[in-house]
Write an enzyme that holds these catalytic residues in place. Sequence first.
Site, PDB file in Angstrom:
ATOM      1  N   GLY A 299     -18.179   2.531  85.788  1.00  0.00           N
ATOM      2  CA  GLY A 299     -18.106   2.794  87.218  1.00  0.00           C
ATOM      3  C   GLY A 299     -17.087   3.826  87.641  1.00  0.00           C
TER       4      GLY A 299
ATOM      5  N   GLY B 259      17.552 -11.866  69.486  1.00  0.00           N
ATOM      6  CA  GLY B 259      17.322 -12.288  70.870  1.00  0.00           C
ATOM      7  C   GLY B 259      17.049 -11.040  71.683  1.00  0.00           C
ATOM      8  N   THR B 260      15.802 -10.614  71.686  1.00  0.00           N
ATOM      9  CA  THR B 260      15.509  -9.284  72.238  1.00  0.00           C
ATOM     10  C   THR B 260      15.537  -9.244  73.765  1.00  0.00           C
ATOM     11  OG1 THR B 260      13.179  -9.777  71.857  1.00  0.00           O
ATOM     12  CG2 THR B 260      14.283  -8.362  70.255  1.00  0.00           C
ATOM     13  N   ASN B 261      15.571 -10.398  74.423  1.00  0.00           N
ATOM     14  CA  ASN B 261      15.753 -10.334  75.886  1.00  0.00           C
ATOM     15  C   ASN B 261      17.139  -9.791  76.201  1.00  0.00           C
ATOM     16  OD1 ASN B 261      13.277 -11.529  76.055  1.00  0.00           O
ATOM     17  ND2 ASN B 261      14.065 -13.571  76.565  1.00  0.00           N
ATOM     18  N   ASP B 262      18.165 -10.466  75.661  1.00  0.00           N
ATOM     19  CA  ASP B 262      19.522  -9.985  75.902  1.00  0.00           C
ATOM     20  C   ASP B 262      19.767  -8.645  75.221  1.00  0.00           C
ATOM     21  OD1 ASP B 262      21.279 -11.342  77.647  1.00  0.00           O
ATOM     22  OD2 ASP B 262      21.150 -13.122  76.369  1.00  0.00           O
TER      23      ASP B 262
ATOM     24  N   ARG C 201      19.819 -23.562  69.281  1.00  0.00           N
ATOM     25  CA  ARG C 201      20.897 -22.688  69.741  1.00  0.00           C
ATOM     26  C   ARG C 201      21.942 -23.520  70.474  1.00  0.00           C
ATOM     27  NH1 ARG C 201      19.532 -18.208  74.110  1.00  0.00           N
ATOM     28  NH2 ARG C 201      19.458 -20.028  75.477  1.00  0.00           N
TER      29      ARG C 201
ATOM     30  N   ARG D 100      16.559 -24.146  73.339  1.00  0.00           N
ATOM     31  CA  ARG D 100      17.702 -23.830  74.217  1.00  0.00           C
ATOM     32  C   ARG D 100      18.309 -25.144  74.684  1.00  0.00           C
ATOM     33  NH1 ARG D 100      13.340 -20.435  75.936  1.00  0.00           N
ATOM     34  NH2 ARG D 100      13.906 -18.231  76.010  1.00  0.00           N
TER      35      ARG D 100
ATOM     36  N   CYS E 227      13.178 -14.062  68.738  1.00  0.00           N
ATOM     37  CA  CYS E 227      12.893 -15.153  69.659  1.00  0.00           C
ATOM     38  C   CYS E 227      12.871 -14.724  71.121  1.00  0.00           C
ATOM     39  CB  CYS E 227      13.883 -16.294  69.455  1.00  0.00           C
ATOM     40  SG  CYS E 227      15.587 -15.818  69.819  1.00  0.00           S
TER      41      CYS E 227
ATOM     42  N   ARG F  24     -24.407  13.299  83.288  1.00  0.00           N
ATOM     43  CA  ARG F  24     -23.698  12.024  83.113  1.00  0.00           C
ATOM     44  C   ARG F  24     -22.356  12.258  82.455  1.00  0.00           C
ATOM     45  NH1 ARG F  24     -27.756   8.724  79.415  1.00  0.00           N
ATOM     46  NH2 ARG F  24     -26.721   6.955  80.412  1.00  0.00           N
TER      47      ARG F  24
ATOM     48  N   HIS G  90     -20.956  -4.778  89.383  1.00  0.00           N
ATOM     49  CA  HIS G  90     -19.604  -4.256  89.151  1.00  0.00           C
ATOM     50  C   HIS G  90     -18.592  -5.393  89.020  1.00  0.00           C
ATOM     51  CE1 HIS G  90     -15.656  -2.750  90.510  1.00  0.00           C
ATOM     52  NE2 HIS G  90     -15.971  -1.723  89.737  1.00  0.00           N
TER      53      HIS G  90
ATOM     54  N   MET H  89     -16.923   7.146  86.736  1.00  0.00           N
ATOM     55  CA  MET H  89     -17.442   8.494  86.950  1.00  0.00           C
ATOM     56  C   MET H  89     -18.889   8.372  87.394  1.00  0.00           C
ATOM     57  SD  MET H  89     -15.160  10.658  85.206  1.00  0.00           S
ATOM     58  CE  MET H  89     -13.834  10.337  84.077  1.00  0.00           C
TER      59      MET H  89
ATOM     60  N   ARG I  95     -23.647   0.843  73.873  1.00  0.00           N
ATOM     61  CA  ARG I  95     -22.216   0.840  73.553  1.00  0.00           C
ATOM     62  C   ARG I  95     -21.849  -0.598  73.188  1.00  0.00           C
ATOM     63  NH1 ARG I  95     -20.645   1.993  79.747  1.00  0.00           N
ATOM     64  NH2 ARG I  95     -21.655   0.187  80.618  1.00  0.00           N
TER      65      ARG I  95
ATOM     66  N   GLU J  14      22.010 -10.242  69.526  1.00  0.00           N
ATOM     67  CA  GLU J  14      21.598  -9.872  70.883  1.00  0.00           C
ATOM     68  C   GLU J  14      22.581  -8.918  71.548  1.00  0.00           C
ATOM     69  OE1 GLU J  14      21.314 -13.504  73.190  1.00  0.00           O
ATOM     70  OE2 GLU J  14      22.787 -14.487  71.920  1.00  0.00           O
TER      71      GLU J  14
ATOM     72  N   SER K 178      18.437 -14.369  64.239  1.00  0.00           N
ATOM     73  CA  SER K 178      17.290 -14.384  65.146  1.00  0.00           C
ATOM     74  C   SER K 178      17.565 -13.338  66.212  1.00  0.00           C
ATOM     75  CB  SER K 178      17.145 -15.774  65.768  1.00  0.00           C
ATOM     76  OG  SER K 178      16.079 -15.750  66.687  1.00  0.00           O
TER      77      SER K 178
ATOM     78  N   LYS L  95     -20.682   7.857  75.190  1.00  0.00           N
ATOM     79  CA  LYS L  95     -22.097   7.933  75.575  1.00  0.00           C
ATOM     80  C   LYS L  95     -22.807   9.011  74.768  1.00  0.00           C
ATOM     81  CE  LYS L  95     -22.683   7.198  79.972  1.00  0.00           C
ATOM     82  NZ  LYS L  95     -22.427   7.667  81.347  1.00  0.00           N
TER      83      LYS L  95
ATOM     84  N   TYR M 262       9.488 -14.330  60.715  1.00  0.00           N
ATOM     85  CA  TYR M 262       8.695 -14.995  61.747  1.00  0.00           C
ATOM     86  C   TYR M 262       8.946 -14.394  63.123  1.00  0.00           C
ATOM     87  CZ  TYR M 262      12.965 -17.380  63.217  1.00  0.00           C
ATOM     88  OH  TYR M 262      14.222 -17.642  63.691  1.00  0.00           O
TER      89      TYR M 262
HETATM   90  P1  ADP Z   1     -22.574   4.937  83.792  1.00  0.00           P
HETATM   91  O1  ADP Z   1     -21.617   5.574  82.886  1.00  0.00           O
HETATM   92  O2  ADP Z   1     -22.024   4.592  85.118  1.00  0.00           O
HETATM   93  O3  ADP Z   1     -23.307   3.805  83.136  1.00  0.00           O
HETATM   94  P2  ADP Z   1     -24.881   6.580  83.271  1.00  0.00           P
HETATM   95  O4  ADP Z   1     -24.641   7.983  82.898  1.00  0.00           O
HETATM   96  O5  ADP Z   1     -25.213   5.659  82.187  1.00  0.00           O
HETATM   97  O6  ADP Z   1     -23.661   6.050  84.143  1.00  0.00           O
HETATM   98  O7  ADP Z   1     -26.049   6.605  84.335  1.00  0.00           O
HETATM   99  C1  ADP Z   1     -26.340   5.521  85.131  1.00  0.00           C
HETATM  100  C2  ADP Z   1     -27.789   5.235  85.120  1.00  0.00           C
HETATM  101  O8  ADP Z   1     -28.537   6.366  85.464  1.00  0.00           O
HETATM  102  C3  ADP Z   1     -28.348   4.843  83.772  1.00  0.00           C
HETATM  103  O9  ADP Z   1     -28.157   3.508  83.507  1.00  0.00           O
HETATM  104  C4  ADP Z   1     -29.804   5.150  83.938  1.00  0.00           C
HETATM  105  O10 ADP Z   1     -30.463   4.095  84.575  1.00  0.00           O
HETATM  106  C5  ADP Z   1     -29.773   6.334  84.845  1.00  0.00           C
HETATM  107  N1  ADP Z   1     -29.983   7.531  84.038  1.00  0.00           N
HETATM  108  C6  ADP Z   1     -29.090   8.276  83.391  1.00  0.00           C
HETATM  109  N2  ADP Z   1     -29.666   9.262  82.709  1.00  0.00           N
HETATM  110  C7  ADP Z   1     -30.986   9.153  82.924  1.00  0.00           C
HETATM  111  C8  ADP Z   1     -32.141   9.857  82.471  1.00  0.00           C
HETATM  112  N3  ADP Z   1     -32.036  10.894  81.637  1.00  0.00           N
HETATM  113  N4  ADP Z   1     -33.328   9.437  82.891  1.00  0.00           N
HETATM  114  C9  ADP Z   1     -33.427   8.365  83.712  1.00  0.00           C
HETATM  115  N5  ADP Z   1     -32.412   7.661  84.166  1.00  0.00           N
HETATM  116  C10 ADP Z   1     -31.201   8.036  83.775  1.00  0.00           C
HETATM  117 MG    MG Z   2     -24.530   3.781  81.809  1.00  0.00          MG
HETATM  118 MG    MG Z   3     -21.952   4.131  87.103  1.00  0.00          MG
END
Ligand code: ADP
Ligand code: MG
Ligand code: MG
Length: 888
Positions: free
Chosen positions: A106, A778-781, A629, A573, A843, A97, A466, A108, A350, A757, A776, A27, A863
């Site tokens: 989701g 035979g990495t299981n055995d 085999r 086999r 194999c 953030r 999510h 952190m 990203r 093997e 060949s 980020k 192979y």
């Molecule tokens: P995550 O990693 O869970 O996506 P973010 O750090 O991106 O968390 O934050 C989640 C949301 O919070 C962002 O999508 C944005 O909508 C809001 N946010 C984060 N920073 C700011 C900011 N500087 N101003 C306004 N909204 C923000």
């Molecule tokens: Mg985000």
């Molecule tokens: Mg989040």
Amino acid sequence: MAVKYVYFFGAGQTEGNGGMRNLLGGKGANLAEMTAIGLPVPPGFTLTTELCTEFYRNNRHYPEGLQQEVADHLARLEQAMEKKFGDPDNPLLLSVRSGSRASMPGMMDTVLNLGLNDVTVQGLIAGSGNPRFAWDSYRRFIQMYSDVVMGMDSDLLEDILEQTKELRGVKLDTELTAEDLRQLVIRFKNKVQETLGRQFPSDPEEQLWGAINAVFGSWMNPRAVTYRKLNNIPADWGTAVNVQAMVFGNMGNDCATGVAFTRNPSTGENRFFGEFLLNAQGEDVVAGIRTPQPIDKASNDGHLPSLEEVMPACYEQLLQIRSTLEQHYRDMQDIEFTIEKDHLYMLQTRNGKRTAKAAVKIAVDMVLEGLISKQEAVLRVAPEQLDQLLHPSLDPKADKDVVATGLPASPGAASGEIVFSAEDAEEAAKLGLKVVLVRIETSPEDIHGMHAAQGILTARGGMTSHAAVVARGMGKCCVAGCGGIKVDYKAQQFTDESGQVFKRGDVITLDGSTGEVMKGLVPTVEPELTGDFGQLMEWVDEFRRLRVRANADTPNDAAVARQFGAEGIGLCRTEHMFFEADRIMAVREMILADDVEGRKRALSKILPMQKGDFLGLFQEMKGLPVTIRLLDPPLHEFLPHTRREIDELAAVMNVSAEVLQQKVDHLHEVNPMLGHRGCRLGITFPEIYDMQVQAIMEAACTLVREENYEIVPEIMIPLVGHVNELKLLRNRASRVADEVVLRSGAKIDYLIGTMIELPRAALTAHEIAEEAEFFSFGTNDLTQTTFGLSRDDAGKFLPFYVQRELLPCDPFVMLDQSGVGELVRIGCEKGRQTRPNIKLGICGEHGGEPSSIIFCHRLGLDYVSCSPYRVPIARLAAAHAALLEKKA
Ligand code: ADP
Ligand code: MG
Ligand code: MG
């Protein structure tokens, strides 16, 4: 010089850049990069991942001087924003953030509107002229901060919010007045005091450090630890912390917040794809608080107006940014943005997570658009990901009883028994049941259950919820936001719109490509291997050196394997052929015969059937190499075991049950895995291998003579530990083979080789290569015998080894490169000493596992051979191996 721990970005100036992902986290690096290429990003600064590592190394203390470094950067931020943190009249508000090197959706939590208290809120009111907005920001801040930083149960404040809405007779947050929100702030703070026994901190400085500590602290929270485990992310990478000036999407109806993908992450279609909410903040879109609106007019299905219609100027600008980002990053982007009073701000970009289908389409499209090279396209698709494409989807001709329709959040088809919690999903999966996880919505706590389920159905949430994001990442079928169903956790059931009730354990089917939810089990059809997939695989085959064969025992398997691009059979086999209903009797007769003559009589019944098997296989493979085999398992595996079966067989064979039972008992072994099996059978009962070799060669000669095939059968002798075993069996086999060839008059060559093997075979490979034209592995055995670990009994303890990290992973899944792999390496080296162009393959199950395939490439094997469905995965992994080698 002291280590620099803080990097500024903003107003076109940056101390970091996109290349500093390891230090600044994904980020932070991308915020710097977007700033540098002139996109509108609110300024801020990033505390490095190194600081996180340092923090944990020093028992959760910061290095000296950090306080000052942060203060300096804060001052610079204040200057850029022309506001002051904690100022009563013109307060600067911050977001804090997290962001590690790999994106952890989701995992952190972010704190927004930091810096508010009873004094600064007045400044915010005065500055904005918008009390409602100011109190809304304040109450959000208390909610987030008390949850993320102070560790209070977020339901407690959520309940108060719900009560207030009920009291006011409104449904949405946006309908609450400034006064309602002001009251809420008071009640929230009281609740915090009452619950935690301490005051909500009003000092902005204290708030800031509290939030920074919480982000670093969250690196070790159980959710994050689980996610890292599932995704092989090392704990020592650490997270960065981004402190950024707030922009506000919640100041009114000329404000908004949204998320988007530059292309469709489900299908890969080259179209802008996203959602937004007016007058909202942060993760409101993802959290499913209100129904989000679409980004573009074309996606407006008549329910809610799109951004293109509501804020055309911002939409145009966003569209421009979409293209700037794609040109710059040369990949599909997942973006987050906020609009404050018609001003657009970028908050994140990203590389977007995508389904396998989308990954393939986007990679191929981007080559055609001239954005990336074919090599890059091939590297863009993870081998393991292809698995999603190689599995069946719903049969379009099947009858479907559609009971509800949600969003097509992640494609594929899934059927299973309904469960309503992640725990139940996990338990049922452990029992081998297929389940569909049904939730109102999912949260990071549900990830283990999502893993265990075949598919996921949620009642709430959009395409970026999510459940949708995580399911796409996992390649799991998901139908999200299925508003037509009412989920009742207590009663363990859901109800569709017609009132039909579905209870826990009832079977449903999901179609993640259409969003349909169906009653019962709907049949599926095989995947489509043409189009973009076919194009990508063509490139894959241009770049790889390693050949890919399949493990296939029947013409049917062979046909599937060829369809998936197998270039031969690496392991047939033959024992599977012995179990066929029409021949098991003859096999049992053979095993139970009293003498050689009796055995030969029985074998002569099996011979024509074996010949038929090999004819079918050779025909299906049309001259591609086929390694067969000779019989491997201990003979008792073919015998009846229960009293009833023995009685039946005795009657058929015209012997007494007692005699038969004695024979069976006699064949019992204490440790059959290391017992009378493999080439040891061939040595004690040479007639068996004679018959098999004869069948192989007769089949091949027939096709060569009558249908002009070019076949070079590869006859493989299993479980050789000493060269003398192979010498004996090879002589005998080639005598039989030569006789057949002579008799038939066909012009044909054949190879005789062995499985490696046993560790002794690998260590003496130079001797064994005297007698073997191919190896060949035979990495299981070989894994069993190297670890001294029985695969059939490992279930009792191996999972603990993996859980406690005594072993990095299950060695039967991923080749143990330093132990078993070392034996393979030695085997190759010594084999080549004696016979420089000896044919080398693998194999075991590992032949279809990407990291093991890369290892095989590096050893220079000819192979890999794997199950038919994994052939494309192996082809792609082999191409990755070759391309990565070139890069290095
Ligand atoms: P995550 O990693 O869970 O996506 P973010 O750090 O991106 O968390 O934050 C989640 C949301 O919070 C962002 O999508 C944005 O909508 C809001 N946010 C984060 N920073 C700011 C900011 N500087 N101003 C306004 N909204 C923000
Ligand atoms: Mg985000
Ligand atoms: Mg989040």
